[in-house]
Design a protein around this motif. Structure first.
Motif, PDB file in Angstrom:
ATOM      1  N   ARG A  19      31.926  10.417 -16.481  1.00 24.73           N
ATOM      2  CA  ARG A  19      31.651   9.291 -17.452  1.00 24.73           C
ATOM      3  C   ARG A  19      32.070   9.852 -19.008  1.00 24.73           C
ATOM      4  O   ARG A  19      31.988   8.987 -19.941  1.00 24.73           O
ATOM      5  N   ARG A  20      32.602  11.012 -19.144  1.00 21.75           N
ATOM      6  CA  ARG A  20      32.908  11.516 -20.490  1.00 21.75           C
ATOM      7  C   ARG A  20      34.176  11.192 -20.860  1.00 21.75           C
ATOM      8  O   ARG A  20      35.178  11.498 -20.352  1.00 21.75           O
ATOM      9  N   LEU A  21      34.021  10.928 -22.376  1.00 19.89           N
ATOM     10  CA  LEU A  21      35.390  10.736 -22.754  1.00 19.89           C
ATOM     11  C   LEU A  21      35.364  11.742 -24.141  1.00 19.89           C
ATOM     12  O   LEU A  21      34.552  11.857 -24.749  1.00 19.89           O
ATOM     13  N   PHE A  45      39.212  -0.374  -9.053  1.00 22.97           N
ATOM     14  CA  PHE A  45      40.270   0.418 -10.077  1.00 22.97           C
ATOM     15  C   PHE A  45      39.366   1.419 -11.050  1.00 22.97           C
ATOM     16  O   PHE A  45      38.347   0.887 -11.397  1.00 22.97           O
ATOM     17  N   ALA A  46      39.980   2.507 -11.154  1.00 24.43           N
ATOM     18  CA  ALA A  46      39.587   3.476 -11.892  1.00 24.43           C
ATOM     19  C   ALA A  46      40.605   4.207 -12.670  1.00 24.43           C
ATOM     20  O   ALA A  46      41.873   4.129 -12.252  1.00 24.43           O
ATOM     21  N   TYR A  47      40.359   4.616 -13.885  1.00 29.02           N
ATOM     22  CA  TYR A  47      41.572   5.170 -14.554  1.00 29.02           C
ATOM     23  C   TYR A  47      41.441   6.592 -15.301  1.00 29.02           C
ATOM     24  O   TYR A  47      40.029   6.914 -15.384  1.00 29.02           O
ATOM     25  N   THR A  48      42.212   7.350 -15.525  1.00 27.39           N
ATOM     26  CA  THR A  48      42.241   8.594 -16.339  1.00 27.39           C
ATOM     27  C   THR A  48      43.181   8.578 -17.194  1.00 27.39           C
ATOM     28  O   THR A  48      44.245   8.052 -16.946  1.00 27.39           O
ATOM     29  N   GLY A  49      42.994   9.094 -18.485  1.00 30.89           N
ATOM     30  CA  GLY A  49      43.912   9.257 -19.307  1.00 30.89           C
ATOM     31  C   GLY A  49      43.221   8.664 -20.753  1.00 30.89           C
ATOM     32  O   GLY A  49      42.311   8.777 -20.941  1.00 30.89           O
ATOM     33  N   ILE A  50      44.164   7.641 -21.212  1.00 33.85           N
ATOM     34  CA  ILE A  50      43.699   7.410 -22.539  1.00 33.85           C
ATOM     35  C   ILE A  50      42.442   6.324 -22.528  1.00 33.85           C
ATOM     36  O   ILE A  50      42.353   5.594 -21.437  1.00 33.85           O
ATOM     37  N   ALA A  51      41.638   6.530 -23.533  1.00 34.30           N
ATOM     38  CA  ALA A  51      40.219   5.854 -23.525  1.00 34.30           C
ATOM     39  C   ALA A  51      40.215   4.494 -24.098  1.00 34.30           C
ATOM     40  O   ALA A  51      39.281   3.646 -23.916  1.00 34.30           O
ATOM     41  N   GLN A  52      41.280   4.278 -24.851  1.00 35.39           N
ATOM     42  CA  GLN A  52      41.353   2.896 -25.652  1.00 35.39           C
ATOM     43  C   GLN A  52      43.079   2.629 -25.508  1.00 35.39           C
ATOM     44  O   GLN A  52      43.921   3.321 -25.682  1.00 35.39           O
ATOM     45  N   GLY A  54      44.941  -0.122 -27.703  1.00 30.39           N
ATOM     46  CA  GLY A  54      44.631  -0.919 -28.946  1.00 30.39           C
ATOM     47  C   GLY A  54      43.383  -0.501 -29.412  1.00 30.39           C
ATOM     48  O   GLY A  54      43.059   0.616 -29.564  1.00 30.39           O
ATOM     49  N   ALA A  55      42.686  -1.591 -29.877  1.00 30.58           N
ATOM     50  CA  ALA A  55      41.154  -1.479 -30.337  1.00 30.58           C
ATOM     51  C   ALA A  55      40.275  -1.571 -29.127  1.00 30.58           C
ATOM     52  O   ALA A  55      39.013  -1.758 -29.530  1.00 30.58           O
ATOM     53  N   GLN A  56      40.551  -1.588 -27.863  1.00 25.47           N
ATOM     54  CA  GLN A  56      39.727  -1.878 -26.845  1.00 25.47           C
ATOM     55  C   GLN A  56      39.792  -0.963 -26.120  1.00 25.47           C
ATOM     56  O   GLN A  56      40.518  -0.041 -25.513  1.00 25.47           O
ATOM     57  N   ARG A  57      38.140  -0.787 -25.623  1.00 23.70           N
ATOM     58  CA  ARG A  57      38.065   0.497 -24.609  1.00 23.70           C
ATOM     59  C   ARG A  57      38.878   0.070 -23.411  1.00 23.70           C
ATOM     60  O   ARG A  57      39.342  -1.117 -22.850  1.00 23.70           O
ATOM     61  N   THR A  58      39.564   1.113 -22.611  1.00 22.57           N
ATOM     62  CA  THR A  58      40.499   0.932 -21.362  1.00 22.57           C
ATOM     63  C   THR A  58      39.828   0.272 -20.351  1.00 22.57           C
ATOM     64  O   THR A  58      40.229  -0.644 -19.734  1.00 22.57           O
ATOM     65  N   ASP A  59      38.460   0.457 -20.009  1.00 23.15           N
ATOM     66  CA  ASP A  59      37.724  -0.460 -18.920  1.00 23.15           C
ATOM     67  C   ASP A  59      38.011  -1.680 -19.226  1.00 23.15           C
ATOM     68  O   ASP A  59      38.126  -2.627 -18.159  1.00 23.15           O
ATOM     69  N   GLU A  60      37.513  -2.253 -20.560  1.00 18.14           N
ATOM     70  CA  GLU A  60      37.439  -3.478 -20.925  1.00 18.14           C
ATOM     71  C   GLU A  60      38.902  -4.218 -20.851  1.00 18.14           C
ATOM     72  O   GLU A  60      38.899  -5.241 -20.154  1.00 18.14           O
ATOM     73  N   TRP A  61      39.915  -3.434 -21.284  1.00 22.90           N
ATOM     74  CA  TRP A  61      41.299  -3.925 -21.276  1.00 22.90           C
ATOM     75  C   TRP A  61      41.577  -4.174 -19.955  1.00 22.90           C
ATOM     76  O   TRP A  61      42.011  -5.343 -19.611  1.00 22.90           O
ATOM     77  N   ASN A  94      49.905   9.111 -26.762  1.00 22.29           N
ATOM     78  CA  ASN A  94      49.074   8.136 -26.248  1.00 22.29           C
ATOM     79  C   ASN A  94      49.212   7.538 -24.967  1.00 22.29           C
ATOM     80  O   ASN A  94      48.772   6.376 -24.685  1.00 22.29           O
ATOM     81  N   ARG A  95      50.187   7.915 -24.461  1.00 20.14           N
ATOM     82  CA  ARG A  95      50.731   7.216 -23.132  1.00 20.14           C
ATOM     83  C   ARG A  95      50.330   7.406 -21.837  1.00 20.14           C
ATOM     84  O   ARG A  95      50.406   6.962 -20.694  1.00 20.14           O
ATOM     85  N   HIS A  96      49.408   8.544 -21.966  1.00 17.63           N
ATOM     86  CA  HIS A  96      48.993   8.807 -20.546  1.00 17.63           C
ATOM     87  C   HIS A  96      48.008   8.190 -19.879  1.00 17.63           C
ATOM     88  O   HIS A  96      46.804   8.037 -20.544  1.00 17.63           O
ATOM     89  N   LEU A  97      47.888   7.493 -18.699  1.00 24.58           N
ATOM     90  CA  LEU A  97      47.032   6.733 -18.219  1.00 24.58           C
ATOM     91  C   LEU A  97      47.686   6.589 -16.672  1.00 24.58           C
ATOM     92  O   LEU A  97      48.605   6.319 -16.224  1.00 24.58           O
TER      93      LEU A  97
END
Length: 117
Positions: A19-21, A45-52, A54-61, A94-97
């Motif tokens: 859970r660490r960013l 769905f899970a992600y690794t890479g950029i945490a945001q 735009g201005a939105q957290r990646t999980d919310e996006w 910032n493209r790593h996702l």
């Protein structure tokens, strides 16, 4: 660095992630971030890479992209298109996702690039 571990069995799916960013310099940004999204009680769905994005957290996006999709195929196709359109606009560092999709079902999804299609 994010770790995503998945275990798929005939009866259940277990997916875990840290859970660490962290910031690019290694400083901790958040110790309790969410990196997994459940869709229709059958897909994770899970992600690794950029945490945001735009201005939105990646999980919310990602959640916003999946919100109005009614089928799994529609959700995956929409998320892929939205990611392709959005990530290419970001600056190179910032493209790593990576998005991992674990699904529960008996049908196999087929894509044109799939050799079994």
């Amino acid at each position: 660095m994010t770790l995503i571990l998945s275990c798929l069995t005939p009866k259940f799916i277990v997916q875990v992630s840290d859970r660490r960013l962290t910031w690019p310099d290694g400083r901790v940004a958040d110790d309790s971030a969410n990196k997994a999204i459940i869709f229709h009680d059958r897909v994770c769905f899970a992600y690794t890479g950029i945490a945001q994005i735009g201005a939105q957290r990646t999980d919310e996006w990602i959640t916003d992209q999946l919100l109005h999709q009614t089928s799994l195929q529609q959700a995956i196709d929409h998320l892929k298109s939205a990611l392709d359109a959005t990530i290419c606009k970001l600056r190179a560092p910032n493209r790593h996702l990576t998005v991992v999709i674990d699904l529960w079902g008996r049908r196999r999804l087929m894509y044109p690039s799939d050799p079994g299609a």
